[in-house]
Write a protein that holds these residues in place. Structure first.
Motif, short mmCIF file in Angstrom:
data_model
loop_
_atom_site.label_atom_id
_atom_site.label_comp_id
_atom_site.label_asym_id
_atom_site.label_seq_id
_atom_site.Cartn_x
_atom_site.Cartn_y
_atom_site.Cartn_z
N GLU A 1 35.24 24.76 14.07
CA GLU A 1 34.93 26.10 13.85
C GLU A 1 35.94 26.99 13.72
O GLU A 1 35.52 28.16 12.81
CB GLU A 1 34.00 26.53 15.21
N ASN A 2 37.22 26.89 14.24
CA ASN A 2 38.22 27.73 13.99
C ASN A 2 38.59 27.74 12.55
O ASN A 2 38.96 28.68 11.86
CB ASN A 2 39.40 27.47 14.86
N GLY A 3 38.75 26.58 11.99
CA GLY A 3 38.96 26.44 10.64
C GLY A 3 38.10 26.86 9.87
O GLY A 3 38.65 27.75 8.82
N GLN A 4 36.72 26.87 9.96
CA GLN A 4 35.76 27.35 9.18
C GLN A 4 36.04 29.13 9.20
O GLN A 4 35.66 29.77 8.28
CB GLN A 4 34.33 27.01 9.65
N ALA A 5 36.07 29.54 10.54
CA ALA A 5 36.33 30.83 10.64
C ALA A 5 37.57 31.56 9.62
O ALA A 5 37.41 32.69 8.99
CB ALA A 5 36.39 31.26 12.11
N ARG A 6 38.62 30.86 9.80
CA ARG A 6 39.72 30.98 9.04
C ARG A 6 39.60 30.98 7.58
O ARG A 6 40.00 32.07 7.01
CB ARG A 6 40.99 30.46 9.72
N LEU A 7 39.00 29.99 7.00
CA LEU A 7 38.49 30.05 5.86
C LEU A 7 38.03 31.13 5.22
O LEU A 7 37.93 31.74 3.89
CB LEU A 7 38.10 28.37 5.42
#
Length: 174
Positions: free
Chosen positions: A152-158
């Motif tokens: 989820e953190n990776g998705q938010a940053r992307l």
């Protein structure tokens, strides 16, 4: 606004593909004129000079890059550099047709080392093409991808990188 998403890994089942396909789908939901160049498809030929004849996939990729207003580039880190497949792709791009475009980037590595070095190298390459680069790149490790799913953190940053890069391009259009 035309956007091209570039997955810079030549590997068939690469984690870079996973993140860049996510970027592609997210960008497509915001802007319908989006194309994906996936270097793992193996269709981009090795650059042999300007007078050579190249296949249609290679010509199309170069054209798509030069016509796009925004480039969203993803690259793995290989031996402290971005992928050679990505560098090869840019051999086809005419720097006289790229000034003022905007780029964002996502960089993927197995560990927490080399991100700034590769960001600097890609930024220098883009600078040659007179492309304005979003200074806030996304750095992800392979730990952020599990069974083809991005954390989820990776998705938010992307998503944030895409949004900010598109916003930069819109401001430059005004």
């Amino acid at each position: 606004m035309k956007v091209v998403v570039i997955s810079g890994s030549p590997r068939k089942n690469a984690n870079t593909q996973i993140i860049m396909k996510y970027v592609y789908e997210y960008t497509k939901s915001k802007n319908q004129d989006v194309k994906l160049i996936n270097l793992s498809d193996g269709q981009i030929e090795c650059y042999r000079g300007p007078e050579e004849e190249y296949n249609q996939a290679t010509k199309d990729a170069a054209r798509d890059i030069m016509e796009a207003d925004v480039w969203l580039i993803g690259s793995p880190i290989y031996n402290s550099f971005f992928s050679s497949a990505l560098k090869n792709l840019f051999e086809y791009v005419n720097y006289k047709e790229t000034a003022g475009k905007v780029a964002g980037m996502a960089i993927l590595a197995a560990g927490n080392i080399g991100f700034i070095d590769v960001q600097t190298l890609i930024t220098q390459l883009l600078s040659y093409f007179r492309v304005i680069t979003n200074p806030k790149a996304v750095f992800l490790t392979t730990e952020s991808i599990n069974e083809n799913n991005i954390s989820e953190n990776g998705q938010a940053r992307l998503k944030e990188m895409v949004d900010e890069t598109l916003k930069m391009a819109e401001k430059l259009e005004d």
